[in-house]
Design an enzyme around this catalytic site. Sequence first.
Site, PDB file in Angstrom:
ATOM      1  N   ASN A 241      -4.635  11.103   3.639  1.00 54.05           N
ATOM      2  CA  ASN A 241      -4.604  10.180   4.787  1.00 54.05           C
ATOM      3  C   ASN A 241      -4.235  10.989   6.039  1.00 54.05           C
ATOM      4  O   ASN A 241      -4.819  10.821   7.111  1.00 54.05           O
ATOM      5  CB  ASN A 241      -3.559   9.078   4.619  1.00 54.05           C
ATOM      6  CG  ASN A 241      -3.849   8.085   3.497  1.00 54.05           C
ATOM      7  OD1 ASN A 241      -2.913   7.573   2.873  1.00 54.05           O
ATOM      8  ND2 ASN A 241      -5.122   7.796   3.244  1.00 54.05           N
TER       9      ASN A 241
ATOM     10  N   ARG B 123      -0.049   8.500  -5.751  1.00 53.09           N
ATOM     11  CA  ARG B 123       0.440   8.021  -4.458  1.00 53.09           C
ATOM     12  C   ARG B 123       0.989   6.589  -4.563  1.00 53.09           C
ATOM     13  O   ARG B 123       1.953   6.240  -3.877  1.00 53.09           O
ATOM     14  CB  ARG B 123      -0.625   8.166  -3.363  1.00 53.09           C
ATOM     15  CG  ARG B 123      -1.968   7.471  -3.621  1.00 53.09           C
ATOM     16  CD  ARG B 123      -2.993   8.026  -2.628  1.00 53.09           C
ATOM     17  NE  ARG B 123      -4.278   7.351  -2.590  1.00 53.09           N
ATOM     18  CZ  ARG B 123      -5.315   7.604  -3.389  1.00 53.09           C
ATOM     19  NH1 ARG B 123      -5.205   8.486  -4.362  1.00 53.09           N
ATOM     20  NH2 ARG B 123      -6.461   6.958  -3.223  1.00 53.09           N
TER      21      ARG B 123
ATOM     22  N   ARG C  60     -17.415   2.406   4.996  1.00 51.60           N
ATOM     23  CA  ARG C  60     -15.975   2.098   4.878  1.00 51.60           C
ATOM     24  C   ARG C  60     -15.707   0.625   4.613  1.00 51.60           C
ATOM     25  O   ARG C  60     -14.786   0.287   3.878  1.00 51.60           O
ATOM     26  CB  ARG C  60     -15.221   2.470   6.163  1.00 51.60           C
ATOM     27  CG  ARG C  60     -14.869   3.916   6.319  1.00 51.60           C
ATOM     28  CD  ARG C  60     -13.982   4.143   7.541  1.00 51.60           C
ATOM     29  NE  ARG C  60     -12.579   3.868   7.299  1.00 51.60           N
ATOM     30  CZ  ARG C  60     -11.698   3.530   8.248  1.00 51.60           C
ATOM     31  NH1 ARG C  60     -12.082   3.399   9.500  1.00 51.60           N
ATOM     32  NH2 ARG C  60     -10.444   3.313   7.938  1.00 51.60           N
TER      33      ARG C  60
ATOM     34  N   HIS D 264      -3.552   0.242  -3.126  1.00 51.52           N
ATOM     35  CA  HIS D 264      -4.294   1.039  -2.143  1.00 51.52           C
ATOM     36  C   HIS D 264      -4.936   0.162  -1.069  1.00 51.52           C
ATOM     37  O   HIS D 264      -5.110  -1.045  -1.268  1.00 51.52           O
ATOM     38  CB  HIS D 264      -5.386   1.818  -2.868  1.00 51.52           C
ATOM     39  CG  HIS D 264      -4.825   2.673  -3.964  1.00 51.52           C
ATOM     40  ND1 HIS D 264      -4.520   3.990  -3.789  1.00 51.52           N
ATOM     41  CD2 HIS D 264      -4.460   2.362  -5.237  1.00 51.52           C
ATOM     42  CE1 HIS D 264      -4.001   4.479  -4.897  1.00 51.52           C
ATOM     43  NE2 HIS D 264      -3.955   3.510  -5.801  1.00 51.52           N
ATOM     44  N   GLY D 265      -5.345   0.830   0.012  1.00 56.11           N
ATOM     45  CA  GLY D 265      -5.962   0.114   1.121  1.00 56.11           C
ATOM     46  C   GLY D 265      -7.045  -0.849   0.659  1.00 56.11           C
ATOM     47  O   GLY D 265      -7.005  -2.053   0.962  1.00 56.11           O
TER      48      GLY D 265
ATOM     49  N   GLU E  56      -7.680   2.724  -6.182  1.00 57.79           N
ATOM     50  CA  GLU E  56      -8.438   2.628  -4.935  1.00 57.79           C
ATOM     51  C   GLU E  56      -9.920   2.475  -5.251  1.00 57.79           C
ATOM     52  O   GLU E  56     -10.386   2.840  -6.346  1.00 57.79           O
ATOM     53  CB  GLU E  56      -8.175   3.881  -4.083  1.00 57.79           C
ATOM     54  CG  GLU E  56      -8.886   3.912  -2.735  1.00 57.79           C
ATOM     55  CD  GLU E  56      -8.648   2.676  -1.884  1.00 57.79           C
ATOM     56  OE1 GLU E  56      -8.883   1.546  -2.392  1.00 57.79           O
ATOM     57  OE2 GLU E  56      -8.254   2.810  -0.723  1.00 57.79           O
TER      58      GLU E  56
ATOM     59  N   ARG F 242       0.871  -1.177   0.000  1.00 57.92           N
ATOM     60  CA  ARG F 242       0.000   0.000   0.000  1.00 57.92           C
ATOM     61  C   ARG F 242       0.911   1.230   0.000  1.00 57.92           C
ATOM     62  O   ARG F 242       1.943   1.244   0.685  1.00 57.92           O
ATOM     63  CB  ARG F 242      -0.902   0.029   1.233  1.00 57.92           C
ATOM     64  CG  ARG F 242      -1.843   1.219   1.241  1.00 57.92           C
ATOM     65  CD  ARG F 242      -2.759   1.232   2.453  1.00 57.92           C
ATOM     66  NE  ARG F 242      -3.552   2.462   2.528  1.00 57.92           N
ATOM     67  CZ  ARG F 242      -4.252   2.844   3.579  1.00 57.92           C
ATOM     68  NH1 ARG F 242      -4.267   2.072   4.670  1.00 57.92           N
ATOM     69  NH2 ARG F 242      -4.934   3.962   3.574  1.00 57.92           N
ATOM     70  N   HIS F 243       0.528   2.231  -0.783  1.00 56.05           N
ATOM     71  CA  HIS F 243       1.303   3.480  -0.812  1.00 56.05           C
ATOM     72  C   HIS F 243       1.533   4.011   0.599  1.00 56.05           C
ATOM     73  O   HIS F 243       0.776   3.723   1.525  1.00 56.05           O
ATOM     74  CB  HIS F 243       0.562   4.522  -1.652  1.00 56.05           C
ATOM     75  CG  HIS F 243      -0.807   4.834  -1.115  1.00 56.05           C
ATOM     76  ND1 HIS F 243      -1.018   5.713  -0.076  1.00 56.05           N
ATOM     77  CD2 HIS F 243      -2.015   4.325  -1.434  1.00 56.05           C
ATOM     78  CE1 HIS F 243      -2.302   5.753   0.193  1.00 56.05           C
ATOM     79  NE2 HIS F 243      -2.938   4.917  -0.602  1.00 56.05           N
ATOM     80  N   GLY F 244       2.568   4.849   0.751  1.00 58.66           N
ATOM     81  CA  GLY F 244       2.801   5.540   2.015  1.00 58.66           C
ATOM     82  C   GLY F 244       1.685   6.540   2.294  1.00 58.66           C
ATOM     83  O   GLY F 244       0.834   6.804   1.429  1.00 58.66           O
TER      84      GLY F 244
ATOM     85  N   HIS G 113     -13.530   3.566  -5.544  1.00 56.96           N
ATOM     86  CA  HIS G 113     -14.122   4.887  -5.706  1.00 56.96           C
ATOM     87  C   HIS G 113     -15.022   5.156  -4.501  1.00 56.96           C
ATOM     88  O   HIS G 113     -15.922   4.372  -4.229  1.00 56.96           O
ATOM     89  CB  HIS G 113     -14.911   4.974  -7.010  1.00 56.96           C
ATOM     90  CG  HIS G 113     -15.221   6.386  -7.401  1.00 56.96           C
ATOM     91  ND1 HIS G 113     -16.038   7.190  -6.641  1.00 56.96           N
ATOM     92  CD2 HIS G 113     -14.789   7.153  -8.426  1.00 56.96           C
ATOM     93  CE1 HIS G 113     -16.106   8.391  -7.199  1.00 56.96           C
ATOM     94  NE2 HIS G 113     -15.343   8.394  -8.291  1.00 56.96           N
TER      95      HIS G 113
HETATM   96  C1  DG2 Z   1      -8.126   5.429   1.616  1.00 57.41           C
HETATM   97  C2  DG2 Z   1      -8.693   4.281   2.396  1.00 57.41           C
HETATM   98  O1  DG2 Z   1      -7.483   4.897   0.497  1.00 57.41           O
HETATM   99  O2  DG2 Z   1      -9.586   4.742   3.326  1.00 57.41           O
HETATM  100  O3  DG2 Z   1      -9.615   6.224  -0.067  1.00 57.41           O
HETATM  101  O4  DG2 Z   1      -9.614   7.284   1.858  1.00 57.41           O
HETATM  102  O5  DG2 Z   1      -5.353   3.516   0.543  1.00 57.41           O
HETATM  103  O6  DG2 Z   1      -5.715   5.160  -1.262  1.00 57.41           O
HETATM  104  O7  DG2 Z   1      -5.285   5.950   1.093  1.00 57.41           O
HETATM  105  P1  DG2 Z   1      -5.887   4.890   0.217  1.00 57.41           P
HETATM  106  C3  DG2 Z   1      -9.207   6.384   1.098  1.00 57.41           C
HETATM  107  P2  DG2 Z   1     -10.422   3.757   4.300  1.00 57.41           P
HETATM  108  O8  DG2 Z   1     -11.267   2.860   3.445  1.00 57.41           O
HETATM  109  O9  DG2 Z   1      -9.425   2.990   5.164  1.00 57.41           O
HETATM  110  O10 DG2 Z   1     -11.257   4.734   5.123  1.00 57.41           O
END
Ligand code: DG2
Length: 252
Positions: A17, A62, A116, A183-184, A89, A10-12, A91
């Site tokens: 964030n 990112r 979430r 991404h997360g 990520e 996952r990106h930093g 959407h």
């Molecule tokens: C975050 C994840 O994505 O947020 O889109 O806000 O990994 O690209 O920073 P990322 C976002 P959560 O689903 O953990 O709230």
Amino acid sequence: GTVGTLVLLRHGQSDWNEKNLFTGWVDVALSPKGEQEARRGGELLAEAGLLPDLVHTSLLRRAINTANLALDVADRGWIPVRRDWRLNERHYGALQGKDKKQTMEEYGEEQFQIWRRSYDTPPPPIDPDDPYAQTGDPRYADLGDALPRTECLADVLERLLPYWQSAVVPDLRAGHTVLVAAHGNSLRAVVKHLDGVDDATIAGLNIPTGIPLRYDLETTPDGDLRPTNPGGTYLDPDAAQDAIAAVANQGR
Ligand code: DG2
């Protein structure tokens, strides 16, 4: 037998964030801390002797810049790269640009967590005229009307898997060490697929920023790929524990 090795990264930390804003497809930069995390990720790869042969990223800076920073530190900045929107990520719909804590206070903890982490309930769709919509962004020109206006994790899996099967799996089957910088939530989709995590359990699974997660893969009798180390192995397990808890507690 054992085939390739997969490294998920996952990106930093991004600027959003850090500010605790829902990001999704908004193309925000890494924060200074995020750049540092990316370089640390590269150090961890080098220390483990886990040197990627190929890298796949999303179309978002990112993830792109995290891969570049990490690979440069590991002296692998020269490897072939492929980028695809299917690794983007999730959407985040109308939540893009909104403050996570304020959203939780306004809609309540239950609704906040559904948006979430529920598997199949997307946030409300974003207005195409919203400044945080991707309308007219040239990198998504090919998508036309398929440009997402919101996604749940199930939607992410559906659009990610075709790229996974056609682009990433062949690299793994060729025996390569493959870095996927994403991404997360797009990485939660990958983990759900690889580990066969059920729809309820995936809600509790969080991915920390900047810590490489290694999967050693083997071929099943059916010809599928499966991890020999289910759940994967974080290259810095202690840092991962703390960072996972921080992601889970966002908004509180
Ligand atoms: C975050 C994840 O994505 O947020 O889109 O806000 O990994 O690209 O920073 P990322 C976002 P959560 O689903 O953990 O709230």
